[in-house]
Design an enzyme around this catalytic site. Structure first.
Site, mmCIF file in Angstrom:
data_model
loop_
_atom_site.group_PDB
_atom_site.id
_atom_site.type_symbol
_atom_site.label_atom_id
_atom_site.label_comp_id
_atom_site.label_asym_id
_atom_site.label_seq_id
_atom_site.Cartn_x
_atom_site.Cartn_y
_atom_site.Cartn_z
ATOM 1 N N GLU A 1 -1.850 3.938 26.825
ATOM 2 C CA GLU A 1 -0.707 3.944 25.935
ATOM 3 C C GLU A 1 0.416 3.709 26.556
ATOM 4 O O GLU A 1 1.296 2.822 26.317
ATOM 5 C CB GLU A 1 -0.682 5.216 25.239
ATOM 6 C CG GLU A 1 -1.729 5.670 24.036
ATOM 7 C CD GLU A 1 -2.007 4.485 22.914
ATOM 8 O OE1 GLU A 1 -0.737 3.697 22.684
ATOM 9 O OE2 GLU A 1 -2.876 4.447 22.304
ATOM 10 N N TYR B 1 4.837 8.463 18.603
ATOM 11 C CA TYR B 1 3.676 7.512 18.730
ATOM 12 C C TYR B 1 2.697 7.730 19.656
ATOM 13 O O TYR B 1 1.351 8.055 19.258
ATOM 14 C CB TYR B 1 3.991 5.986 18.865
ATOM 15 C CG TYR B 1 2.973 5.204 19.115
ATOM 16 C CD1 TYR B 1 2.021 4.640 18.036
ATOM 17 C CD2 TYR B 1 2.634 4.808 20.322
ATOM 18 C CE1 TYR B 1 0.929 4.106 18.419
ATOM 19 C CE2 TYR B 1 1.615 4.072 20.807
ATOM 20 C CZ TYR B 1 0.672 3.581 19.645
ATOM 21 O OH TYR B 1 -0.268 2.848 20.031
ATOM 22 N N ASP C 1 3.581 2.249 14.952
ATOM 23 C CA ASP C 1 3.992 1.426 15.879
ATOM 24 C C ASP C 1 4.166 -0.065 14.987
ATOM 25 O O ASP C 1 4.475 0.133 13.905
ATOM 26 C CB ASP C 1 3.147 1.147 16.953
ATOM 27 C CG ASP C 1 1.624 0.190 16.483
ATOM 28 O OD1 ASP C 1 1.473 0.032 15.136
ATOM 29 O OD2 ASP C 1 1.052 -0.208 17.618
#
Ligand code: SF4
Length: 390
Positions: A59, A142, A160
């Site tokens: 991520e 997120y 996102d």
């Protein structure tokens, strides 16, 4: 095969801005996406084996960087730092070196700091819930939601750019990503979906995947979309209008005058390049580069000569244009006009530049340090030019 979202009569979506707030409709949406994702998901390195650490790294790498550019650096990073403790105990220099090609090096430092917090405050175990993940450096709503839902199954929402685009088109919602109202609406919808589906992690990942591969920014492939029957933008033929486009801030142009100094300690030894470390903050913070002058205007050659404390004007090597998120950088790459490095005063040069941290480093081992791509490229050119001359 695309999946119809209308799985039962009572579940038929009557599309509207708020349709996904209805639990049954959120569930239908999620079921359609789950079925689709299980046969359409791309094979990506971080999906082959799921754990909190791999998700944290992937991520961090995927923020503002395209999937295809992350695959190889991710595998390299995992080989060098196979677990969170290895990363926490690694040096920042190693972490930055492995981040090469991904850009936005601040993310690498924050990831490193997060690993150290996990080592020191969480017994070396990546937290499983979004609330605790949010306390880690560099982890926002997120990322926390993505790790908690996709790896640990928590009913945490994620939004996102891909998710926002799917939602905006599905419901023809006006507004731009980044606007408070629009963002709040997206998070509310994402929460409704996460709360009402059987597998929130799968559905979260599926919405992102749909945005990345089918509901693309340009030219969405609506014919193969699993939720096409209920999508308002498809029905009205207005997919290009959603989401609204943010007007970009004015870009600035900067000129970087770079002096690439190459030396060989003997006629047969490998070339070394003089590097200085960039400041603590700002673009490419604490990364390495050849000595440079930065200016909003292109400097005259006489000014460059005196500000580098050179005895002769430097020779032009190349001009490189590079774009970052907010600015255009024009690199004017030069090298000292000296026959031998003994005529070159490293001390005068560094004093003139304010005595930055500096080092000579083997030009074929730059992978050991954090350097931006344009700096690496210009050093390669300078080295091959110096080889041609020797
Ligand atoms: S039908 Fe088209 S616009 Fe609507 S969600 Fe699917 S791909 Fe996006």
């Amino acid at each position: 095969m695309p999946v119809q979202i209308m799985s039962a009569q009572e579940d038929i979506i009557s599309p509207s801005e708020e349709s996904l707030l209805d639990p049954r409709q959120a569930r239908s949406f999620g079921e359609a996406l789950t079925l689709w994702f299980k046969q359409a998901a791309r094979d990506l390195p971080w999906r082959r084996q799921r754990d909190g650490y791999r998700a944290l790294v992937s991520e961090a790498m995927l923020q503002q960087t395209q999937v295809d550019r992350v695959k190889e650096p991710f595998e390299r990073f995992m080989t060098r730092f196979p677990d969170v403790l290895a990363l926490a105990d690694g040096s920042e220099e190693d972490v930055l070196a492995l981040w090469q090609g991904l850009g936005y090096y601040r993310r690498a430092r924050l990831l490193h700091a997060a690993a150290q917090v996990i080592r020191d405050q969480h017994h070396g175990v990546v937290p499983q819930d979004a609330a605790t993940l949010l306390t880690l450096p560099g982890v926002g709503r997120y990322t926390a939601g993505a790790i908690a839902s996709i790896v640990f199954g928590e009913r945490a929402p994620i939004v996102d750019g891909n998710v926002a685009r799917v939602f905006a088109r599905f419901a023809t919602r006006s507004g731009r990503p980044g606007d408070r109202d629009f963002d709040a609406w997206c998070w509310t919808l994402a929460s409704s979906v996460a709360l009402n589906v059987a597998e929130p992690g799968v559905v979260n990942e599926a919405i992102m995947e749909l945005g990345a591969t089918v509901c693309r920014k340009h030219d969405p492939d609506c014919a193969h979309c699993p939720v096409r029957e209920a999508c308002l933008a498809r029905a009205s033929g207005e997919t290009a209008l959603y989401p609204e486009v943010r007007v970009r801030a004015t870009r600035t142009t900067m000129h970087h005058h770079v002096l690439v100094c190459i030396r060989r300690t003997t006629s047969v030894s490998a070339p070394e390049v003089l590097l200085v470390q960039r400041p603590e903050k700002g673009l490419w913070a604490r990364m390495w580069q050849p000595p440079s002058l930065e200016s909003k205007k292109e400097l005259m050659s006489g000014t460059v000569t005196s500000r580098f404390a050179l005895r002769r004007e430097p020779l032009d090597l190349q001009r490189i244009e590079h774009r970052t998120t907010h600015r255009d950088i024009i690199f004017h790459v030069t090298r000292p006009d000296v026959a031998r490095m003994t005529e070159f005063s490293e001390a005068d040069l560094l004093t003139a530049l304010g005595s930055p941290v500096s080092r000579w480093h083997l030009a074929d081992r730059l992978d050991e340090l954090g350097l931006s791509n344009p700096h690496r490229r210009m050093i390669d050119v300078a080295v091959s030019e110096s080889t041609d001359q020797s």
